[in-house]
Design a protein around this motif. Structure first.
Motif, PDB file in Angstrom:
ATOM      1  N   ALA A   1     -10.254  -4.115  -1.998  1.00 18.32           N
ATOM      2  CA  ALA A   1      -9.706  -2.788  -1.713  1.00 18.32           C
ATOM      3  C   ALA A   1      -8.195  -2.856  -1.864  1.00 18.32           C
ATOM      4  CB  ALA A   1     -10.088  -2.349  -0.298  1.00 18.32           C
ATOM      5  N   TRP A   2      -7.599  -1.710  -2.165  1.00 25.33           N
ATOM      6  CA  TRP A   2      -6.157  -1.680  -2.376  1.00 25.33           C
ATOM      7  C   TRP A   2      -5.565  -0.415  -1.777  1.00 25.33           C
ATOM      8  CZ3 TRP A   2      -9.887  -2.056  -6.130  1.00 25.33           C
ATOM      9  CH2 TRP A   2     -10.221  -0.870  -6.791  1.00 25.33           C
ATOM     10  N   THR A   3      -4.303  -0.528  -1.441  1.00 23.96           N
ATOM     11  CA  THR A   3      -3.530   0.623  -0.996  1.00 23.96           C
ATOM     12  C   THR A   3      -2.208   0.605  -1.742  1.00 23.96           C
ATOM     13  OG1 THR A   3      -2.576  -0.632   0.850  1.00 23.96           O
ATOM     14  CG2 THR A   3      -4.544   0.653   1.334  1.00 23.96           C
TER      15      THR A   3
ATOM     16  N   LEU B   1      -1.495   2.716  -4.403  1.00 16.84           N
ATOM     17  CA  LEU B   1      -1.651   3.072  -5.810  1.00 16.84           C
ATOM     18  C   LEU B   1      -0.698   4.224  -6.149  1.00 16.84           C
ATOM     19  CD1 LEU B   1      -3.569   1.984  -7.988  1.00 16.84           C
ATOM     20  CD2 LEU B   1      -5.042   3.930  -7.514  1.00 16.84           C
TER      21      LEU B   1
ATOM     22  N   PRO C   1      -9.111   3.979 -11.617  1.00 13.76           N
ATOM     23  CA  PRO C   1      -8.422   4.044 -10.320  1.00 13.76           C
ATOM     24  C   PRO C   1      -9.108   4.961  -9.308  1.00 13.76           C
ATOM     25  CG  PRO C   1      -7.067   5.011 -12.061  1.00 13.76           C
ATOM     26  CD  PRO C   1      -8.270   4.445 -12.710  1.00 13.76           C
ATOM     27  N   ALA C   2      -9.959   5.866  -9.771  1.00 14.77           N
ATOM     28  CA  ALA C   2     -10.663   6.771  -8.862  1.00 14.77           C
ATOM     29  C   ALA C   2     -11.726   6.054  -8.033  1.00 14.77           C
ATOM     30  CB  ALA C   2     -11.312   7.911  -9.649  1.00 14.77           C
ATOM     31  N   THR C   3     -12.066   4.816  -8.379  1.00 14.27           N
ATOM     32  CA  THR C   3     -13.087   4.081  -7.622  1.00 14.27           C
ATOM     33  C   THR C   3     -12.646   3.819  -6.184  1.00 14.27           C
ATOM     34  OG1 THR C   3     -12.269   1.936  -8.344  1.00 14.27           O
ATOM     35  CG2 THR C   3     -14.050   2.906  -9.656  1.00 14.27           C
ATOM     36  N   GLY C   4     -11.361   3.617  -5.958  1.00 18.24           N
ATOM     37  CA  GLY C   4     -10.850   3.405  -4.606  1.00 18.24           C
ATOM     38  C   GLY C   4     -11.015   1.999  -4.084  1.00 18.24           C
ATOM     39  N   GLU C   5     -12.101   1.327  -4.423  1.00 16.87           N
ATOM     40  CA  GLU C   5     -12.343  -0.064  -4.031  1.00 16.87           C
ATOM     41  C   GLU C   5     -13.501  -0.608  -4.855  1.00 16.87           C
ATOM     42  OE1 GLU C   5     -13.494  -0.376   0.086  1.00 16.87           O
ATOM     43  OE2 GLU C   5     -15.108   1.070  -0.134  1.00 16.87           O
TER      44      GLU C   5
END
Length: 187
Positions: A63-65, A67, A98-102
């Motif tokens: 997961a990422w934050t 973006l 990038p819309a996957t979110g994780e």
């Protein structure tokens, strides 16, 4: 194999040739990359290691934050910096919407990737290949790198067919942000 690992103990690729250090993949370190499966610098669970070391060979949750706006595509690269050769081994390379979110556990599988994931070639094959260092070689560090790109990786580069060491230096899209997470495994 333990003897071979001990003999090669001082031979390691190092991080000089990581995707992270390529001039074209430089960018601000704004992304925070995390996993439910392990913390940064912590041991990786066996589930995410190669089958021949009794692992499940499933990619970990990522997961990422952070973006940034304008991110057209994400590039994920997983490399082992401790292999006893000249350059790190690419265990996985993938392009992600990038819309996957994780990415859920197993989303980087070669045969059935998760939604929004396009797996590329790695040093070993296509899709995620879990840790399997030489027994007795010591701890290996697996660097999960995430790059937020301003444009998709397509066109003449033919990313699906290119070897990672050929493809990665040719990515021309500006890197808007990047982040990394390191897992450790030893046999």
């Amino acid at each position: 194999m333990t003897l071979l690992g001990r003999l090669l103990r001082n031979r390691r690729a190092g991080d000089t040739h990581l995707a992270w250090n390529l001039p074209n993949l430089q960018g601000p370190e704004l992304l925070t990359l995390t996993s439910r499966n392990f913390d940064d610098g912590a041991p990786m669970p066996l589930e995410h290691c190669a089958k021949h070391v009794r692992g499940g060979d499933r990619s970990p949750h990522l997961a990422w934050t952070g973006l940034p706006p304008g991110t057209a595509q994400l590039l994920v690269v997983v490399e082992d910096v401790d292999v006893p050769v000249g350059k790190p081994a690419v265990h996985c390379a993938a392009l992600v919407d990038p819309a996957t979110g994780e990415l859920e556990t197993g989303a980087l599988a070669g045969k059935e990737p998760g939604p929004g994931v396009r797996v590329l070639r790695s040093t070993i094959g296509r899709g995620y290949h879990g840790p399997a260092p030489v027994k007795g070689h010591g701890p290996h560090h697996y660097v999960f790198q995430l790059f937020a790109l301003a444009a998709p990786v397509d066109g003449a580069a033919r990313p699906d067919r290119a070897r990672p060491r050929t493809l990665l230096p040719t990515i021309a899209a500006p890197v808007l942000a990047r982040g990394r997470l390191t897992g450790v495994f030893e046999r």
